[in-house]
Design an enzyme around this catalytic site. Structure first.
Site, mmCIF file in Angstrom:
data_model
loop_
_atom_site.group_PDB
_atom_site.id
_atom_site.type_symbol
_atom_site.label_atom_id
_atom_site.label_comp_id
_atom_site.label_asym_id
_atom_site.label_seq_id
_atom_site.Cartn_x
_atom_site.Cartn_y
_atom_site.Cartn_z
ATOM 1 N N ASP A 56 36.702 17.138 -45.518
ATOM 2 C CA ASP A 56 36.925 16.314 -46.709
ATOM 3 C C ASP A 56 38.262 15.576 -46.561
ATOM 4 O O ASP A 56 39.287 16.201 -46.287
ATOM 5 C CB ASP A 56 36.947 17.255 -47.928
ATOM 6 C CG ASP A 56 36.856 16.511 -49.243
ATOM 7 O OD1 ASP A 56 36.404 15.350 -49.241
ATOM 8 O OD2 ASP A 56 37.230 17.102 -50.272
ATOM 9 N N ARG A 115 36.932 25.647 -59.208
ATOM 10 C CA ARG A 115 38.257 26.225 -59.474
ATOM 11 C C ARG A 115 38.345 26.748 -60.902
ATOM 12 O O ARG A 115 38.883 27.821 -61.169
ATOM 13 C CB ARG A 115 39.339 25.156 -59.280
ATOM 14 C CG ARG A 115 39.448 24.647 -57.866
ATOM 15 C CD ARG A 115 40.442 23.512 -57.787
ATOM 16 N NE ARG A 115 40.540 23.020 -56.416
ATOM 17 C CZ ARG A 115 41.577 22.366 -55.931
ATOM 18 N NH1 ARG A 115 42.614 22.109 -56.695
ATOM 19 N NH2 ARG A 115 41.592 21.962 -54.676
HETATM 20 ZN ZN LIG Z 1 37.669 13.248 -52.688
#
Ligand SMILES: [Zn+2]
Length: 314
Positions: free
Chosen positions: A83, A262
């Site tokens: 990512d 999260r």
């Molecule tokens: Zn992103």
């Protein structure tokens, strides 16, 4: 081994009007929560590792955890994606480490340079069977060290630029600025996704998969638990789930979700700490966190429409 790249997955997602969830992993509990949900729902899966995750847990630990998930689920096609790779060297390292997809995010650079950086990664990745996600335009919010623009509605992707970028860079999918934003404090008012921009790109590039970053919804369930049990996130706001669902039926084939993971974990840990202050066994608060992640991910898979689609993506 059922480690795959995104080619078949995105082809199926595009043609059949759904999107694949891309979930960020940082430790064992998060990965297990996601993978258990995926196995129960028989959905295709994209697991993502960011630079922050690599710095926190090290790539060898994360890779080992992901390898177990892959081996234990031979019926599930799993992509492992870097990512927000920031340069060629990072992307090259992840390709060499066995990732099946890498994102090169050169979106902070001028248009021509972004094409050049992306092209270089494509030329290294493609002969090795690895696909490349690129980014064009400026997304909003903050994701680890990736800082975006303040007003996403003024920085939408230009469909003509997208066509030129895809043709010249050779990227396999593209993250476009369409009104989403990273983090839990993305918006001051409820966001409107630019469905017209998504549709214009689809008209100009039929069949080409688009990616939506910053697509957590900041679910009320977890936000309320966090605030109830000593947290302080009163202004957190995400992308409405109806908008995610609508985009998933269009050219958006990959939807990135991190903040919601999260918040699910944090909410459950806070709840256990508040309700059982004498508890000190990590399994007793990480366990409920893992369970909350599993239930949340199952819900997302139905929202994205990819539940039950594992087999056709193999
Ligand atoms: Zn992103």
């Amino acid at each position: 081994m059922t480690l795959v790249n995104t080619k078949k997955m995105f082809e199926m997602a595009y043609n059949n009007g759904y999107a694949v969830g891309a979930f960020n992993v940082n430790n064992m509990e998060i990965t297990q929560g996601i993978v258990t949900a995926i196995a129960e729902e028989q959905a295709p899966l994209i697991l993502q590792v960011s630079r922050g995750a690599r710095a926190y847990a090290s790539i060898s630990y994360l890779k080992a955890i992901i390898n177990v998930a892959v081996e234990e689920n031979p019926d599930i096609p799993i992509v492992i994606n870097l990512d927000h790779g920031d340069n060629f060297e990072t992307c090259k390292q992840f390709v060499d480490d066995g990732f099946t997809s890498v994102m090169i995010d050169a979106s902070a650079h001028p248009f021509e340079e972004n094409i050049k950086f992306t092209r270089k990664v494509v030329e290294y990745a493609h002969p090795r069977g690895v696909v490349v996600e690129a980014e064009l335009g400026q997304l909003g919010g903050i994701e680890e060290d990736v800082v975006g623009v303040n007003d996403v509605s003024k920085n939408l992707a230009d469909p003509d630029h997208v066509v030129e970028f895809v043709e010249k860079s050779g990227c396999d999918s593209l993250a476009v600025a369409c009104g989403t934003s990273h983090g839990a404090y993305k918006f001051k008012s409820e966001p409107k996704l630019a469905f017209d921009v998504i549709q214009k790109i689809a008209d100009k590039l039929p069949g080409f998969p688009l990616v939506m970053h910053g697509s957590s919804s900041v679910l009320a369930e977890f936000k309320d638990l966090i605030n109830k049990y000593g947290g302080d996130m009163p202004n957190a706001m995400g992308v409405p789930e109806e908008a995610i669902s609508k985009a998933a039926k269009m050219a958006i084939c990959k939807v990135n979700i991190d903040t919601d993971l999260r918040m699910a974990l944090t909410a459950k840990i806070r709840q256990v700490f508040a309700e059982k202050p004498s508890e000190f066994d990590p399994r007793k608060y990480l366990g409920p966190g893992r369970e909350a992640i599993k239930e949340m991910v199952k819900h997302k898979l139905h929202l994205l429409g990819c539940a039950g689609k594992a087999a056709e993506c193999m």
